[in-house]
Design an enzyme around this catalytic site. Structure first.
Site, mmCIF file in Angstrom:
data_model
loop_
_atom_site.group_PDB
_atom_site.id
_atom_site.type_symbol
_atom_site.label_atom_id
_atom_site.label_comp_id
_atom_site.label_asym_id
_atom_site.label_seq_id
_atom_site.Cartn_x
_atom_site.Cartn_y
_atom_site.Cartn_z
ATOM 1 C CB ALA A 152 -0.937 0.007 1.199
ATOM 2 C CG PHE A 153 -0.480 5.493 -0.173
ATOM 3 C CD1 PHE A 153 -1.734 5.080 0.226
ATOM 4 C CD2 PHE A 153 0.045 6.646 0.385
ATOM 5 C CE1 PHE A 153 -2.457 5.809 1.161
ATOM 6 C CE2 PHE A 153 -0.677 7.385 1.318
ATOM 7 C CZ PHE A 153 -1.930 6.956 1.706
ATOM 8 C CE LYS A 154 -2.413 4.635 5.674
ATOM 9 N NZ LYS A 154 -3.402 4.299 4.614
ATOM 10 C CG ASP A 155 4.933 -0.160 2.210
ATOM 11 O OD1 ASP A 155 4.943 -0.332 3.443
ATOM 12 O OD2 ASP A 155 4.506 -1.009 1.404
ATOM 13 C CG LEU B 215 4.510 4.694 7.688
ATOM 14 C CD1 LEU B 215 3.254 3.857 7.830
ATOM 15 C CD2 LEU B 215 4.890 5.303 9.036
#
Ligand SMILES: *Cc1c(COP(=O)(O)O)cnc(C)c1O
Length: 469
Positions: free
Chosen positions: A110-113, A116
């Site tokens: 997911a784009f949160k990588d 994060l």
């Protein structure tokens, strides 16, 4: 670079301190005091750079004074080296001049990588330099938890505790968190719902006595470093589609106004962006504001796009600050009204300005499934439900067919098999190779009662690489 609070009362901080701060002491969110601005020539000269090099140029002004260039470059090379696609964020064409920016080639799909993976490395770098350790306590309904754990698992100086509602996250999402081991990784399954988890995190920030002096760090999208990292891919996409000589439009599936706010900043930094479309699910507080100047709390609806299931949109305050000429007192007043009454509207000219900046649409589950099926029939591409909402909004709000339309592809469809199944496309998806044995892996997590004291006791007993603080 200095950072100031959206409520105007907290001290200004440098990048390093903003990284380690959660909310500002006045309850506001930190934003850059002056946004960097790039010329068209400068942006044009970045065409063809590898992702991490572009990231260096876009983010360098934000960390100036805190991280030397050589160190920052190295951190970025490592961060985006952890992605499985050579382009890091490839564009895939769906239809005539309509593109999906695939932001799901990181470790947790997911784009949160994007943010994060960077946040973990930045924290470790800064903490090493200061000789400090911190504790992260975060709540997740799905994607944030695994991305945060993946981002922090190698950090020497961080212990991370992620609270998820026991038996209420999908199996893929749970396993992406609970199959990662390390003496600094702690998964807590709380016998309650997501709101209970989030309340416990908030309460822990408000009263940090249980940490015995160790600093608590936020990993949700109020952390400025997350927004900063997300600005880069707007430049990356535009440069591939003829920018900055040509403007590009973006449609962004959003709940907390994090990802779309990064696009707004990219535009203010000099990137020619035509439309910015806010795409929400049935939890549509942002759409209701954009279409009718009502920012009003509603009940929470569970949808097929759970990563956007929110009642209030935490980063919206950052936009309000700009809409009010960066007047912190005005923002504090609105947020106060919101706290008392659960809603507010802004003055007409400020709302008109918001309308000029953004288009918006709310998309329900039925339309989400319809869009997944429609796109599959057209192109053979399988969209995840969040991305499908972006596509739907792009198609309904689009003002020009000549301007490329980029939809942010926020997750890999394999993370959300229910929606894909309901869309009835008759295709089963396979996990990418680095996760293919996910369902056979050993899991580790601790089930705890829905009780703040129990959670805080657990953190203080395990917060120093598994040992007591
Ligand atoms: C977190 C998330 C979003 C929403 O992000 P915002 O920060 O609310 O803009 C959208 N899609 C997916 C898959 C997510 O994980």
């Amino acid at each position: 670079m200095r950072y100031i609070s959206t409520r105007g009362q907290a001290p200004a901080l440098n990048f390093e301190d903003v990284l380690l701060a959660g909310l500002a002491s006045d309850g506001g969110l930190y934003v850059p005091e002056n946004l960097p601005r790039f010329t068209q020539e400068e942006i044009a000269s970045w065409a063809g750079l590898p992702y991490h090099e572009l990231a260096f140029r876009v983010m360098r002004p934000f960390v100036a004074g805190s991280i030397p260039d050589a160190d920052f470059k190295k951190i970025l090379e490592e961060t985006y080296g952890a992605f499985s696609h050579a382009a890091v964020a490839p564009l895939r064409q769906l239809n005539g001049n309509e593109w999906v920016l695939e932001l799901f080639h990181g470790p947790t799909l997911a784009f949160k990588d994007f943010a994060l993976q960077l946040l973990g490395r930045l924290l470790d770098y800064v903490l090493e330099k200061r000789g400090e350790r911190v504790v992260i306590v975060g709540a997740t309904s799905g994607d944030t938890g695994s991305a945060a754990i993946e981002g922090c698992k190698h950090c020497e100086n961080v212990d991370i505790f992620i609270l998820h509602p026991n038996n209420r996250v999908s199996e893929v999402q749970r396993r992406q968190m609970t199959t990662l081991f390390g003496d600094n990784i702690h998964n807590l399954a709380i016998e309650g719902n997501f709101d209970d988890c989030q309340e416990m995190v908030k309460a822990s920030f408000a009263d940090q006595g249980f940490l015995k002096g160790t600093r608590l760090v936020a990993v949700n999208s109020i952390n400025w470093a997350r927004i900063m990292a997300q600005i880069v891919y707007y430049f990356h996409a535009a440069l591939q589609l003829g920018g900055p000589h040509r403007s590009v439009s973006f449609s962004v599936p959003t709940g907390n106004f994090g990802d779309i706010f990064a696009g707004y900043l990219a535009r203010n930094m000099g990137l020619p962006i035509n439309q910015l479309i806010v795409a929400t699910n049935r939890n549509d507080i942002l759409h209701r504001f954009m279409s009718g100047n009502q920012y009003a709390k509603d009940t929470l609806h569970a949808t097929l796009s759970p990563s956007m299931d929110i009642m209030v949109s935490s980063n919206f305050e950052r936009l309000l600050f700009d809409l009010h000429g960066r007047n912190g007192a005005a923002v504090a007043g609105l947020m106060d009204t919101f706290k008392q009454t659960g809603n507010f509207s802004v003055e007409d000219d400020r709302w008109t300005e918001a309308r000029r900046l953004f288009d918006s649409l709310a998309v329900d589950d039925e339309q989400t499934c319809e869009t997944i099926a429609q796109v599959f029939a057209e192109s053979g591409e399988v969209l995840d439900p969040h991305t499908a909402i972006g596509v739907r909004a792009a198609r309904e709000c689009r003002r020009s067919l000549d301007i490329p339309m980029v939809i942010l592809g926020t997750a890999h469809p394999v993370k959300f098999p229910d929606a894909v199944e309901q869309a009835g496309i008759g295709k089963t998806l396979e996990l990418p190779s680095h996760l293919s044995d996910l369902f056979e892996r050993e899991e580790r997590y601790t089930v705890l009662a829905n009780d703040l004291k129990a959670v805080q006791a657990f953190v203080s007993q395990h917060g120093n690489r598994g040992k007591a603080l």
